[in-house]
Motif scaffolding. Structure first.
Motif, PDB file in Angstrom:
ATOM      1  N   LEU A  44      40.500  30.897  29.024  1.00  0.00           N
ATOM      2  CA  LEU A  44      40.162  31.836  30.134  1.00  0.00           C
ATOM      3  C   LEU A  44      40.448  33.364  29.753  1.00  0.00           C
ATOM      4  O   LEU A  44      40.817  33.647  28.764  1.00  0.00           O
ATOM      5  N   HIS A  81      47.041  38.960  38.947  1.00  0.00           N
ATOM      6  CA  HIS A  81      46.191  38.275  38.456  1.00  0.00           C
ATOM      7  C   HIS A  81      45.977  37.181  39.470  1.00  0.00           C
ATOM      8  O   HIS A  81      46.701  36.294  39.740  1.00  0.00           O
ATOM      9  N   HIS A  82      44.885  36.977  40.305  1.00  0.00           N
ATOM     10  CA  HIS A  82      44.512  35.997  41.366  1.00  0.00           C
ATOM     11  C   HIS A  82      44.136  34.852  40.697  1.00  0.00           C
ATOM     12  O   HIS A  82      44.228  33.628  41.279  1.00  0.00           O
ATOM     13  N   ARG A  83      43.172  34.761  39.970  1.00  0.00           N
ATOM     14  CA  ARG A  83      42.526  33.663  39.331  1.00  0.00           C
ATOM     15  C   ARG A  83      41.869  34.156  37.965  1.00  0.00           C
ATOM     16  O   ARG A  83      41.821  35.317  37.701  1.00  0.00           O
ATOM     17  N   SER A  84      41.314  33.288  37.366  1.00  0.00           N
ATOM     18  CA  SER A  84      40.869  33.722  36.062  1.00  0.00           C
ATOM     19  C   SER A  84      39.273  33.353  35.806  1.00  0.00           C
ATOM     20  O   SER A  84      38.726  32.925  36.907  1.00  0.00           O
ATOM     21  N   SER A 111      36.120  41.548  39.536  1.00  0.00           N
ATOM     22  CA  SER A 111      35.505  40.440  40.220  1.00  0.00           C
ATOM     23  C   SER A 111      34.838  39.402  39.259  1.00  0.00           C
ATOM     24  O   SER A 111      34.242  40.541  38.414  1.00  0.00           O
ATOM     25  N   ASP A 112      34.671  38.351  39.441  1.00  0.00           N
ATOM     26  CA  ASP A 112      33.668  37.513  38.609  1.00  0.00           C
ATOM     27  C   ASP A 112      32.247  37.540  39.185  1.00  0.00           C
ATOM     28  O   ASP A 112      31.765  38.459  40.039  1.00  0.00           O
ATOM     29  N   ARG A 116      34.044  36.789  43.157  1.00  0.00           N
ATOM     30  CA  ARG A 116      35.603  36.564  43.529  1.00  0.00           C
ATOM     31  C   ARG A 116      36.420  37.331  42.886  1.00  0.00           C
ATOM     32  O   ARG A 116      36.484  37.739  41.705  1.00  0.00           O
ATOM     33  N   LEU A 118      39.407  38.478  40.871  1.00  0.00           N
ATOM     34  CA  LEU A 118      40.167  38.028  39.645  1.00  0.00           C
ATOM     35  C   LEU A 118      41.642  38.524  39.678  1.00  0.00           C
ATOM     36  O   LEU A 118      42.456  38.050  39.255  1.00  0.00           O
ATOM     37  N   CYS A 119      41.446  40.007  39.853  1.00  0.00           N
ATOM     38  CA  CYS A 119      42.674  40.873  39.611  1.00  0.00           C
ATOM     39  C   CYS A 119      42.705  42.152  40.247  1.00  0.00           C
ATOM     40  O   CYS A 119      41.477  42.568  40.718  1.00  0.00           O
TER      41      CYS A 119
END
Length: 131
Positions: A44, A81-84, A111-112, A116, A118-119
């Protein structure tokens, strides 16, 4: 030299992380970073890589705001950190919250590739004027 004549110079860490600047001003800095090469042992995107990326963007924006004859020093950094991500490229956008004479604060959203979040990070930099 006006602040608009300043250009960001990547440091050793940003170069190793593969950071590329897309837009730069005191109000807003946009850059990208590949996930590959910045992953932790589980594959990740490393949270520390996100934090370092965010700190770089916010610090660059602060120095562009502060102008010639100044240095900026980060005095506070926080990141949620919201997601990876496991691959692709992430984009960081640093946006000014408050630009003062002695302090500059920026919010950084990473964002990715699908947009989305991410952080979310926030940095405050102390502006040190030359003697």
């Amino acid at each position: 030299m006006s602040n608009s004549d300043w250009k960001i110079v990547l440091g050793e860490l940003e170069k190793k992380m593969g950071v590329e600047i897309l837009e730069e001003s005191g109000n807003r800095v946009v850059a990208t970073m590949p996930v590959e090469g910045n992953r932790q042992a589980f594959g990740l995107l490393h949270g520390g890589a996100s934090a370092a990326f965010a700190e770089a963007l916010g610090s660059w924006a602060a120095i562009l705001h502060a102008g010639p004859g100044t240095t900026v020093v980060g005095v506070d950094l926080n990141a949620t950190h919201h997601r990876s991500a496991t691959g692709g490229t992430v984009t960081g956008v640093a946006t000014a919250i408050r630009l003062g004479r002695t302090l500059a604060s920026h919010e950084i959203i990473i964002s990715d590739d699908q947009g989305r979040r991410l952080c979310t990070a926030r940095i405050t930099n102390l502006i040190v004027r030359g003697e």
